[in-house]
Scaffold this active site. Sequence first.
Site, PDB file in Angstrom:
ATOM      1  N   SER A 249      12.575  -1.726  -5.709  1.00 34.93           N
ATOM      2  CA  SER A 249      13.747  -1.602  -6.585  1.00 34.93           C
ATOM      3  C   SER A 249      13.626  -0.362  -7.449  1.00 34.93           C
ATOM      4  O   SER A 249      12.535   0.175  -7.675  1.00 34.93           O
ATOM      5  CB  SER A 249      13.911  -2.803  -7.526  1.00 34.93           C
ATOM      6  OG  SER A 249      13.993  -3.998  -6.802  1.00 34.93           O
ATOM      7  N   ASP A 321      -1.172  -7.151  -7.505  1.00 33.04           N
ATOM      8  CA  ASP A 321      -1.893  -7.977  -6.528  1.00 33.04           C
ATOM      9  C   ASP A 321      -2.178  -9.338  -7.157  1.00 33.04           C
ATOM     10  O   ASP A 321      -3.027  -9.464  -8.043  1.00 33.04           O
ATOM     11  CB  ASP A 321      -3.203  -7.279  -6.154  1.00 33.04           C
ATOM     12  CG  ASP A 321      -3.963  -7.997  -5.054  1.00 33.04           C
ATOM     13  OD1 ASP A 321      -3.490  -9.052  -4.603  1.00 33.04           O
ATOM     14  OD2 ASP A 321      -5.028  -7.504  -4.648  1.00 33.04           O
ATOM     15  N   ASP A 324      -5.497 -13.263  -3.507  1.00 26.22           N
ATOM     16  CA  ASP A 324      -6.824 -12.865  -3.039  1.00 26.22           C
ATOM     17  C   ASP A 324      -7.265 -13.802  -1.926  1.00 26.22           C
ATOM     18  O   ASP A 324      -7.017 -15.013  -1.976  1.00 26.22           O
ATOM     19  CB  ASP A 324      -7.851 -12.924  -4.185  1.00 26.22           C
ATOM     20  CG  ASP A 324      -7.547 -11.916  -5.278  1.00 26.22           C
ATOM     21  OD1 ASP A 324      -7.364 -10.735  -4.953  1.00 26.22           O
ATOM     22  OD2 ASP A 324      -7.476 -12.324  -6.459  1.00 26.22           O
TER      23      ASP A 324
END
Length: 796
Positions: A249, A321, A324
């Site tokens: 975006s 992130d 994991d």
Amino acid sequence: MKKLKIAGWALLALIAIALVAVFSLAQILKPSYDGVVDTPELKTEVTVYYDTYGIPHIYAKNELDAFRTLGYVHAQDRLWQMELLRRIARGGLSEVFGRDLVDTDKFMLSLGIDEATKRTLTTLDYDSKMVREAQAYLDGVNLFVEEGPTPIEFHLTSLEKQPFTLEDVLNTIGYMSFSFAMAHKTDPLLSNIQNKLGPEYVKDLSIDVDSNTVWIKNYKAHSDVIPVVAVTAVHNALDKLPVPQFIGSNSWVLGPGKTKSGKVILANDPHIGFAQPSVWYEAHVVTPEYEKYGYHLAGVPFPLLAHDRNLAYGLTMFENDDIDFYEEEIHPDNPLQYRDAEEWKALIQLNKTIKVKDSSSVNYTYAQTSRGPLLNGVFEPLDSLPPVSMSWSYTRLDNRVLNALYGISHATNISEFESHLPDIHAPGLNVMYGDAEGNVAWWATARLYEMPEEANTKMVLKANAGQDPIRYLDFRENPSAVNPPWGYVYSANNQPDSVSGLKIPGYYLPENRARRIVELLEPKNDWDRESVSEMILDVTSPVNPTIAQDLVGLVADKEMDEAQSGMLEKLLKWDGNSELKSVEPALYHRWMYYILKNTLADELGEELFKQVMSTHFLKRAIAPLTKNNSSIWWDNVGTDETKETRSDIVLKSFEDAWSSLEADLGIDVASWTWDRLHVLEHEHPIGQVPSLRDFFNVGPFPIHGTREVINNLAFPYTDDFLYRVNAGPSTRRIIDFSDIENSMSILPTGQSGNPLSDHYEDQAEMYVNGQFRKMMMNKKEIQDQAGSVLKFRPQK
């Protein structure tokens, strides 16, 4: 002869009857924008004015009645879309589309969204205003489910309508959260590449934080900041999802010092995969205490993007992130136990049944550890590895995302608005804010965590090896900028700055769009709505011309014919523009595709190469890889007798690109215009049936723009002749507080998801042509221009 005439008249009569029946059915199945709906539990009458583009302007005397009405009008335009979205997290797509979706259902079930939803439902305060308004919205949806006409897709798939619940709302939010994540496409893939080829190959793919690119700057004006303590199956599964995924975006918010009027302007264009119907449902809701012009996901009561006369907000993807992967240790003598720290624990077994259309149901079992579900067996990139679990913030932490959406949509000022942002633990979002008081702000919202320095979160980690999160950060430590002295905030999914030096790992997109945004915003202090609308449509890359010049330099001394020399000269002078009649993009992107293919595919093989091409890190790797003369990737491992150089690969790729363009477009290079290659078609899930394509799909259209420009019309690099655009701005919004009633927007196709509606595709050509329409807020103007009026009255 007489019998033939009788037979002819009979045939004509049958055709006429069939046409009348089809016409009548079409009228019955169309959304109803006029008339009266008797509504249970409604306290007072509600009036809905539909504007020229089918957007409902809902006027109610209280919020419960307003949201009940919103649910009904949303459902009559988007019930099929609501149905598909609620099915994803609970593994319900096979029941609609058959056995081809079983693996997709298994994968989505394994993520644990549905289980997390069930936990969240036990924590909700059902007497709270948020839950009561959400339930009112669902009551409106279910009134349409019970009494409204059944959309044609339900008839074609033989699917029965069923009521909607809060569980469906939360599951839809869960799918949205997963859709933002990139780790599932990246971490196991990079681990496979490293295991197959070695760490030196991964090093040249630019997967780490890059301090040389444009970063989003923080501005912490407060003194209370806490100091910081120092894949094949997944690709196939996601490719088969019949709904779009969120990918990126742009947004920028200009403060008073940057605009001609001295008032804030907010621009936002979330980049999402194209599909039909398009993602957002617009609705303007007005009560004496509440007003929002909002953009809603199908089946979610509170808007994700919205504005009123006091404030406006938009979103981009943070790209942090928050997933994991951990290699688990299974007990050597008991496959139902795993090691957790110093003890052996029983795997949690979850049993699911997947209903399959025209076939028997599939019983499915998956296991969980304390870190998350084991994905081996449903996630092919992991099948060659020991058991691997997925730890995801969304399912591990308490879920208050619905609370956040309710809170920000009901906030009246910047302080109230910010107070609700810590409730967004996942997905990671850049929340963009501006208001009539002159405030501009950007907050990176997510529950961030600090990892040990030695833990490479882009790879599969080792369980029980000290690679777990050290701590979760306080929201005040998140990147942000509130009223920065440079006068604006922006986000283009690029790397954010850190607070107190803590790097935030993520799957950030390259600097291309960010660099162009900053390049345009910095020197100009007299922005207005018109100039911002030109900027949001900008199709010039500041990065591609530099790459092109480097590539041309590597082949400049080679023997070329006149046409080739002429095109290379054009690339040397190219400004990075991707207009419809430009020819440079055709050669640049074809050349770039063959460079990547000739560089990477020999080591990776066809399947891994295809997977790498769909990742964000590959987009980031293009610029540094093409400049890296000593990269280990340049040598073609299939030619033992020679060691290829960068120049060798670039020249071969130019020859491959030239030959393919001649084969596809002819030998007249002047005809290699972008409009012949770059096309957009909005695909409906049922439009995959060839005979139904023209009825359900919208397009195709030639369209300007390209990958990673502000007007980001993205397409995959493949061997295909056409560059088929598969993602881009899901809306373009410009909110101008100097003239709030003339703020502008556009949708990619239309407001309605019902193919029989007049508003199914009435914005499609406007979108392609870069046009906008007004987001109407003035009641008298709305009443004067209303194409139809639908009234909801209390049922007696």
